[in-house]
Design an enzyme around this catalytic site. Structure first.
Site, short mmCIF file in Angstrom:
data_model
loop_
_atom_site.label_atom_id
_atom_site.label_comp_id
_atom_site.label_asym_id
_atom_site.label_seq_id
_atom_site.Cartn_x
_atom_site.Cartn_y
_atom_site.Cartn_z
N ASN A 64 38.21 -6.02 -14.95
CA ASN A 64 38.74 -6.78 -13.81
C ASN A 64 40.12 -6.29 -13.37
O ASN A 64 40.39 -6.17 -12.18
CB ASN A 64 38.78 -8.28 -14.15
N HIS A 116 43.96 -5.45 36.55
CA HIS A 116 42.58 -5.86 36.88
C HIS A 116 41.71 -4.66 37.26
O HIS A 116 40.73 -4.81 37.98
CB HIS A 116 42.55 -6.89 38.02
N SER A 160 23.27 16.43 28.64
CA SER A 160 22.08 15.59 28.65
C SER A 160 20.85 16.47 28.53
O SER A 160 20.83 17.58 29.07
CB SER A 160 22.03 14.78 29.95
N LYS A 179 25.17 16.83 33.55
CA LYS A 179 25.98 15.88 32.80
C LYS A 179 26.95 16.55 31.84
O LYS A 179 26.68 17.58 31.25
CB LYS A 179 25.07 14.94 31.99
N ASN A 196 29.08 14.56 29.06
CA ASN A 196 29.30 13.20 28.57
C ASN A 196 30.44 13.12 27.56
O ASN A 196 30.55 13.98 26.68
CB ASN A 196 28.02 12.66 27.92
N GLU A 250 33.11 7.46 23.63
CA GLU A 250 32.21 6.30 23.58
C GLU A 250 32.02 5.83 22.14
O GLU A 250 31.98 4.63 21.85
CB GLU A 250 30.85 6.66 24.19
N GLN A 280 32.99 -6.76 -5.79
CA GLN A 280 32.60 -5.35 -5.99
C GLN A 280 32.40 -4.64 -4.64
O GLN A 280 32.65 -3.45 -4.53
CB GLN A 280 31.31 -5.27 -6.82
N1 ARG Z 1 32.31 -2.58 -10.75
C1 ARG Z 1 33.07 -3.79 -10.82
C2 ARG Z 1 33.73 -4.06 -9.48
O1 ARG Z 1 33.81 -3.20 -8.70
C3 ARG Z 1 34.09 -3.70 -11.90
C4 ARG Z 1 34.53 -5.03 -12.42
C5 ARG Z 1 33.45 -5.66 -13.23
N2 ARG Z 1 33.90 -6.88 -13.79
C6 ARG Z 1 33.06 -7.80 -14.31
N3 ARG Z 1 33.58 -8.87 -14.75
N4 ARG Z 1 31.76 -7.59 -14.33
O2 ARG Z 1 34.13 -5.14 -9.19
#
Ligand code: ARG
Length: 465
Positions: free
Chosen positions: A115, A161, A282, A288, A290, A295, A327
């Site tokens: 994490n 405008h 085109s 054309k 383009n 775009e 994720q």
């Molecule tokens: N691949 C995960 C992500 O991108 C990594 C973190 C995973 N954490 C967990 N508690 N499963 O978030």
């Protein structure tokens, strides 16, 4: 414990392995492998810190560092064995490390979690992307300033405008985008400044009982300081939201310029032509030419805003701290940067090479009674009329010209005097396109002198000389 065949690194408590579809929805490697370099760098910093604090032996750290060296070399050589079944980049690096150095690899994950690992990598990646994108914005600004410098006294109609309003200079028009882009560029830098705090050491969500030194890892990775709250560190993604909202605003500016290129290069406007390199043809209509890139930039601005919106939707109802919804933050962010960068490059290419048609622009600037305001101003200045009365008299003169199918400067003095007897032949001096644009010398105005000053300032600021 070394996971056996088919087992995950977290599989200790599970009897069965995930189903194929579970793996399919869970795997992020195809996206997050782009953070391989960041992942290795963060692991290096973490292991060094663990060793420094006596949590890891010096010899284990040496083994880990040399294993990470080998991994980095494999990545550079394109031989690193990325394996989807290992879920994400973090597990891939760790598993490879174990193959290369054995047991010490299992000690690297002490006092950290995926994490804090993932968001550390992601902040590092985003910091680099913001720097790269800001350079691309500067390159586009440079192209605009150069073209503005060539066109300080090229006259064109200014619109409100999309109706002819008053003559302006093309240089002035182009510099308007330089200003917008400067705000975009500095927003990118602000964002980079704010995101530059290190989440590493927040561990899963609550911090760790190991005596880690978070200042040390923050410094090693070039962050200003460690993040002060572990829940915030692993659970927040406002740095990515801020980056994407900034890209969304920037792309909106690119899209407006793209729209003008589409208009200007149409036969109806005829203000400019894109060279072959920036045009497409085109398959059925041979005539054309383009402006596809313009775009596409217009459409991609919405895509980038959609990516921002998707990330905001993913975050807005998440209870603290981490949840797997997060994720997908990387997929959205990578695509937004890739898309914006491509648009900025394409826009710079078009700006550098577009061929303006000054004669067509000037002729258009003279149509549509674009100097009517100058006539009204003359009546105020020279005949002493209150502006409202001058506005009314000028309206009558425009109506007269319209009925004769003539431009203002084509009316006779007698015609003008029929509306207001105070008018003299001097009025004709202010009715030309050049006179009108050149008279607007207020700071920030469109006159060639002011625009030349601005070009000089920007040339210096962007160090274009
Ligand atoms: N691949 C995960 C992500 O991108 C990594 C973190 C995973 N954490 C967990 N508690 N499963 O978030």
């Amino acid at each position: 414990m070394n996971p056996g065949k088919g087992q995950t690194m977290w599989g200790g408590r599970f009897a069965a392995t995930p189903s194929d579809i579970m793996n399919e929805i869970n795997a992020s490697l195809d996206v997050d492998r782009r953070m391989a370099g960041e992942d290795v760098a963060a692991s290096r910093a973490h292991a060094d810190m663990l060793a420094q604090m006596g949590i890891l032996s010096a010899s284990d750290n040496e083994a880990i560092q040399s294993g990470l060296d080998m991994i980095a070399a494999e990545m550079r050589a394109g031989t690193f064995p990325f394996r989807r079944e290992l879920e994400d980049i973090h597990m891939n690096v760790e598993a490879r490390l174990r193959e290369l150095i054995g047991e010490p690899a299992g000690r690297l994950h002490t006092a950290r979690s995926r994490n804090d690992q993932v968001v550390t990598d992601f902040r590092l990646w985003t910091r680099g992307a913001l720097a790269q994108t800001s350079h691309l914005v500067t390159a586009l600004q440079a192209a605009l300033v150069r073209r503005a410098g060539e066109n300080t006294s090229t006259y064109m109609p200014g619109f409100t405008h999309l109706q002819t309003a008053q003559p302006v200079t093309l240089g002035h028009h182009l510099l308007a985008y330089v200003e917008m882009l400067e705000r975009d560029r500095t927003r990118l830098l602000d964002c980079a400044w704010r995101l530059n705090e290190c989440p590493l050491g927040a561990a899963a969500l609550a911090g760790t009982g190991f005596p880690i030194d978070r200042d040390m890892t923050a410094e090693a990775l070039g962050f200003a300081r460690p993040m002060a709250n572990s829940l915030d560190a692993v659970g927040s993604r406002d740095f990515a939201l801020e980056a994407l909202s900034t890209l969304s605003i920037g792309a909106t500016h690119l899209s407006r310029l793209a729209e003008e290129i589409v208009l200007w290069t149409s036969p109806q406007f005829g203000f400019a032509q894109l060279p072959d390199e920036w045009s497409t043809g085109s398959s059925i209509m041979p005539q054309k030419r383009n402006p596809d890139a313009a775009e596409l930039i217009r459409a991609k601005a919405s895509l980038i805003t959609g990516l921002f919106s998707a990330l905001q939707g993913a975050v807005k109802a998440l209870p603290l701290a981490y949840a797997k919804d997060l994720q997908d933050d990387k997929r959205l962010t990578f695509e937004a940067f890739d898309t914006f960068d491509l648009c900025a490059r394409a826009m710079a290419g078009m700006v550098e090479t577009i061929r303006f048609k000054p004669d067509m622009m000037q002729a258009a600037a003279g149509r549509g009674y674009s100097t009517a305001t100058d006539l009204a101003d003359w009546l105020v200045r020279e005949a002493g009329l209150p502006f409202r009365d001058a506005h009314h008299a000028t309206g009558q003169i425009v109506a007269l010209a319209e009925s004769k199918g003539a431009e203002l400067a084509e009316l006779s003095l007698a015609d003008l005097q029929k509306v207001n007897s105070a008018i003299t032949k001097d009025v004709f001096n202010v009715l030309t396109v050049e006179a009108s644009a050149s008279s607007r010398t207020s700071y920030g105005g469109t006159s060639p002198v002011r625009v030349a000053e601005q070009v000089a300032q920007w040339t210096q600021r962007l160090r274009l000389e």
